[in-house]
Design an enzyme around this catalytic site. Structure first.
Site, mmCIF file in Angstrom:
data_model
loop_
_atom_site.group_PDB
_atom_site.id
_atom_site.type_symbol
_atom_site.label_atom_id
_atom_site.label_comp_id
_atom_site.label_asym_id
_atom_site.label_seq_id
_atom_site.Cartn_x
_atom_site.Cartn_y
_atom_site.Cartn_z
ATOM 1 N N ASP A 62 0.141 -6.372 10.375
ATOM 2 C CA ASP A 62 0.741 -5.465 11.353
ATOM 3 C C ASP A 62 0.233 -5.870 12.722
ATOM 4 O O ASP A 62 -0.935 -6.215 12.886
ATOM 5 C CB ASP A 62 0.466 -3.993 11.036
ATOM 6 C CG ASP A 62 -1.005 -3.637 10.980
ATOM 7 O OD1 ASP A 62 -1.521 -3.093 11.982
ATOM 8 O OD2 ASP A 62 -1.647 -3.902 9.946
ATOM 9 N N GLU A 149 -2.914 9.268 12.899
ATOM 10 C CA GLU A 149 -4.359 9.131 12.967
ATOM 11 C C GLU A 149 -4.866 9.884 14.196
ATOM 12 O O GLU A 149 -4.121 10.157 15.124
ATOM 13 C CB GLU A 149 -4.763 7.664 13.042
ATOM 14 C CG GLU A 149 -4.143 6.884 14.200
ATOM 15 C CD GLU A 149 -4.512 5.413 14.168
ATOM 16 O OE1 GLU A 149 -5.702 5.108 14.409
ATOM 17 O OE2 GLU A 149 -3.619 4.574 13.899
#
Length: 263
Positions: A62, A149
Site C-alpha cells: 500500500d 485509525e
C-alpha cells in the site's frame, strides 16, 4: 453486448493476475533479512517466533505520495500481486500521486484499489461523496477501502464514541459500496479495533499487526489482508514501504478476485 464485454474484460484480468510472477509458496522462507521472498526485504526485520507472514503465497503493497516515483514493472516482477493506493482524506483532501499511481499500476497489470483515510470531523456521507468524486469506477479494480485509525490531527482532535464511529463509517461504506458495486474493506489498527469494538461491523478486514500474527491482537477476527510491516523493501520503490499478505493460497486469491473485482 456491453455487459458481455465487461464480464470478458474482468475474466481476462483474473487470468492475467493468476499468471503474474508471484513467488511460489515453497520459495518463501523466514529469513531474518529478506522478508517475504528473496526479492522483498525489510529494513527492520521482526522475529515472528514461527507465526510469520512469509509462507503466504500472495503479497502486496500500500502506497501514498511519500513513495515518490515508482517503477511499477519492477514492483510486479518482484512478486507483488496487488496494490492499495491512497486516494482521499476527509472531505476535501486528495493524494496528489493517486491518479498517476492508479494509471501506472494498471499499465503494469497490478490489480489496484483505492483507500480513504477517515477524518472524524466530517460526516460519512460527505467523505463518501469526496471519495467517489476522486476515484474512477473502473472494471477490474479492487474493492475500495476505508482506513479507520486514531489520528493526531491538529485540525480534528475529536474522538467520537464507538457508536458514532461505526454509524458514520457504515454510512460511508453503504454509499461507496453502492457506487462501486463492492462493499468496502475496513483497514484498521490494533488499538482502534479494540477501543471501538469493530468486530461487530459487517465487512472484510485488512488488519495491521507488525509484532504478532493477527490472531494474537485480534482474537477470533477473520481477515483478508494482513499488513505485517511498515519497513518493507521492494524493488522499484525507494525507501521503506508497507507490505501485506493475503489470507489464502494463490487459488484462493484468484477466486477472491473473481468475486470482489469491480464489474
Amino acid at each position: 453486448m456491453r455487459r458481455f464485454n465487461r464480464i470478458l474484460m474482468g475474466l481476462m484480468l483474473v487470468l492475467a493476475v493468476a499468471c503474474a510472477r508471484t513467488p511460489e509458496r515453497g520459495g518463501y522462507r523466514a529469513a531474518p533479512g529478506p522478508g517475504a521472498n528473496a526479492q522483498l526485504g525489510d529494513s527492520a526485520p521482526h522475529d515472528w517466533g514461527g507465526r510469520h507472514p512469509y509462507g503466504h503465497a500472495v503479497h502486496g503493497i500500500d502506497v501514498s505520495r511519500w513513495q515518490g516515483d515508482i517503477d511499477w514493472n519492477r514492483v510486479r516482477n518482484a512478486g507483488i500481486s496487488f496494490a492499495f493506493i491512497k486516494a482521499t482524506e476527509g472531505g476535501d483532501h486528495y493524494d496528489p500521486a493517486f491518479h498517476r499511481y492508479w494509471r501506472e499500476a494498471a499499465e503494469a497489470r497490478i490489480p489496484r484499489g483505492a483507500y480513504h483515510y477517515y477524518y472524524f470531523c466530517r460526516s460519512g456521507a460527505e467523505q463518501a461523496a469526496w471519495f467517489i468524486r476522486q476515484v474512477p469506477r473502473e472494471i477490474g479494480s479492487l474493492p475500495p477501502v476505508i482506513d479507520l485509525e486514531w489520528t493526531r490531527s491538529q485540525t480534528c482532535p475529536f474522538r467520537p464514541s464507538p457508536q458514532q464511529i461505526k454509524q458514520q463509517a457504515s454510512i460511508f461504506m453503504d454509499i461507496v459500496g453502492r457506487h462501486y458495486g463492492q462493499r468496502p474493506i475496513i483497514y484498521t489498527t490494533v488499538d482502534f479495533y479494540r477501543d471501538n469494538r469493530l468486530g461487530d461491523m459487517r465487512a472484510e478486514f485488512w488488519l495491521r499487526s507488525v509484532a504478532n500474527h493477527p490472531s494474537v491482537p485480534y482474537p477470533g477476527q477473520r481477515w483478508a489482508f494482513w499488513q505485517y510491516t511498515g519497513t518493507g523493501i521492494v524493488p522499484g520503490i525507494r525507501g521503506n514501504t508497507d507490505l501485506n499478505a493475503f489470507a489464502g493460497t494463490r487459488a484462493d486469491w484468484v477466486r477472491w478476485l473473481q468475486t470482489r473485482l469491480t464489474r
